[in-house]
Write a protein that holds these residues in place. Structure first.
Motif, PDB file in Angstrom:
ATOM      1  N   VAL A  91      53.405  29.736 -95.761  1.00 34.58           N
ATOM      2  CA  VAL A  91      53.980  29.326 -94.246  1.00 34.58           C
ATOM      3  C   VAL A  91      53.345  30.459 -93.395  1.00 34.58           C
ATOM      4  CG1 VAL A  91      56.118  29.090 -92.941  1.00 34.58           C
ATOM      5  CG2 VAL A  91      56.003  28.324 -95.369  1.00 34.58           C
ATOM      6  N   ARG A  92      53.326  31.733 -93.816  1.00 26.86           N
ATOM      7  CA  ARG A  92      52.806  32.820 -92.704  1.00 26.86           C
ATOM      8  C   ARG A  92      51.379  32.257 -92.504  1.00 26.86           C
ATOM      9  NH1 ARG A  92      55.581  38.194 -95.297  1.00 26.86           N
ATOM     10  NH2 ARG A  92      57.780  37.860 -94.430  1.00 26.86           N
ATOM     11  N   PHE A 109      49.826  29.527 -92.773  1.00 30.94           N
ATOM     12  CA  PHE A 109      49.843  28.404 -91.874  1.00 30.94           C
ATOM     13  C   PHE A 109      50.179  28.670 -90.227  1.00 30.94           C
ATOM     14  CE2 PHE A 109      51.838  24.436 -90.053  1.00 30.94           C
ATOM     15  CZ  PHE A 109      50.770  23.528 -90.149  1.00 30.94           C
ATOM     16  N   ASP A 110      51.074  29.549 -90.130  1.00 34.10           N
ATOM     17  CA  ASP A 110      51.452  29.874 -88.923  1.00 34.10           C
ATOM     18  C   ASP A 110      50.298  30.708 -88.208  1.00 34.10           C
ATOM     19  OD1 ASP A 110      53.406  30.520 -86.299  1.00 34.10           O
ATOM     20  OD2 ASP A 110      53.014  32.592 -87.154  1.00 34.10           O
ATOM     21  N   LEU A 111      49.657  31.520 -89.107  1.00 29.16           N
ATOM     22  CA  LEU A 111      48.502  32.444 -88.653  1.00 29.16           C
ATOM     23  C   LEU A 111      47.347  31.655 -88.056  1.00 29.16           C
ATOM     24  CD1 LEU A 111      47.749  35.288 -87.933  1.00 29.16           C
ATOM     25  CD2 LEU A 111      46.791  35.607 -90.341  1.00 29.16           C
ATOM     26  N   SER A 112      46.937  30.548 -88.808  1.00 28.01           N
ATOM     27  CA  SER A 112      45.951  29.727 -88.590  1.00 28.01           C
ATOM     28  C   SER A 112      46.127  29.140 -87.222  1.00 28.01           C
ATOM     29  CB  SER A 112      45.862  28.901 -89.776  1.00 28.01           C
ATOM     30  OG  SER A 112      47.024  27.784 -89.653  1.00 28.01           O
ATOM     31  N   HIS A 113      47.216  28.999 -86.664  1.00 29.60           N
ATOM     32  CA  HIS A 113      47.500  28.199 -85.593  1.00 29.60           C
ATOM     33  C   HIS A 113      47.647  29.335 -84.393  1.00 29.60           C
ATOM     34  CE1 HIS A 113      48.720  24.816 -88.141  1.00 29.60           C
ATOM     35  NE2 HIS A 113      49.095  24.084 -87.068  1.00 29.60           N
ATOM     36  N   ARG A 114      47.517  30.503 -84.837  1.00 33.35           N
ATOM     37  CA  ARG A 114      47.486  31.469 -83.490  1.00 33.35           C
ATOM     38  C   ARG A 114      45.972  32.340 -83.732  1.00 33.35           C
ATOM     39  NH1 ARG A 114      50.568  35.182 -84.642  1.00 33.35           N
ATOM     40  NH2 ARG A 114      51.449  34.746 -86.631  1.00 33.35           N
TER      41      ARG A 114
END
Length: 287
Positions: free
Chosen positions: A83-84, A86-91
């Protein structure tokens, strides 16, 4: 509901062998750890420990519970990491390049196009290089070859030509072009982090002796003060820190010229629409 901390404490007891050692490792009091064990047994509805006069040991139920608890803890950690990520990939937009020169232009351009994103970059090169993109290690991959693979967009970036850089008094300074074979037996200065260019040097100049520098500024000072040859390129000779006291001679071998390509997954096509246009507009550019 069983909570993760209960399972962590149960596993700690199994790993440490005794309640007292587990409590010490977990920075808990032994009574607090005992309360967790009792609560866990009540929730499961079975005893996990055989309790004697002077010791407490896991029984068969407890050993099974520990085995299952390890899997749940591992799954919980994997969930957190995914999840982290995935979140990082969007930022974050991550770029892996086969050589340094593409990063010098690509990273600033991405920063302009994506001002709210973090741009991370890394340089590496290996036999299974395209896998860096397909396995999700990066969103953009810069290759020294065109990629024709399903699900991947590949755009021409620019061409880089390798040059020999020598002082005016060097025997090769008067040549209009040179070949890698002309460098046989030479002692040369070389930067350590060159990506796929290292393979080129190793393959085509096996008898050349290299003095390798890991700091780019230190290498620049050595080139400025030394009579030893080094390499430059169609990119570096246009940079402000280019060494004017040197003669730059093109290396005529085919291996001394490369065309770089920018690749990304087709699923990111909409995201990199602006990058695709920028690459199309810069077609034929040699930086």
């Amino acid at each position: 509901m069983i909570e993760i901390y209960m399972l962590v404490q149960l596993v700690a007891i199994a790993d440490c062998g005794t309640m007292s050692k587990a409590a010490e490792q977990l920075h808990l009091s032994q009574p607090a750890l005992s309360r967790t064990v009792n609560k866990l047994e009540d929730m499961i509805g079975v005893k996990l420990f055989d309790r004697g006069k002077n010791k407490v040991e896991l029984n068969e139920n407890g050993r099974l519970a520990v085995e299952l608890a390890r899997k749940i803890i591992d799954d919980n950690e994997a969930l957190t990491e995914r999840v982290r990520a995935f979140d990082l990939s969007h930022r974050t937009i991550s770029v892996i390049s086969c050589a340094p020169a593409p990063l010098w232009r690509l990273v600033p351009t991405l920063s302009e196009q994506f001002p709210d994103m973090k741009i991370s970059s890394e340089m590496k090169y290996h036999d299974d290089f395209i896998n860096e993109l397909t396995n999700g290690s990066c969103q953009i991959l810069v290759t020294p070859f065109e990629v024709n693979a399903e699900g991947i967009v590949c755009k021409r970036f620019f061409e880089e030509q390798l040059y020999l850089s020598v002082p005016p008094a060097h025997p090769l300074a008067g040549y209009s072009e040179v070949h890698f074979s002309d460098l046989d037996g030479e002692t040369m200065l070389l930067f350590s982090d060159l990506g796929f260019w290292h393979e080129v040097h190793q393959k085509h100049t096996p008898n050349t002796k290299y003095i390798v520098q890991s700091e780019y500024d230190a290498l620049g000072e050595l080139i400025k003060a030394s009579a030893l040859p080094s390499f430059s390129s169609s990119v570096t000779i246009k940079m402000p820190q280019h060494h004017d006291n040197r003669v730059n001679i093109p290396i005529a071998d085919d291996a001394a010229k490369v065309v770089f390509y920018c690749c990304w997954r087709k699923e990111d096509n909409k995201r990199f629409k602006g990058l695709a246009k920028w690459l199309d507009d810069a077609r034929g550019d040699t930086l």
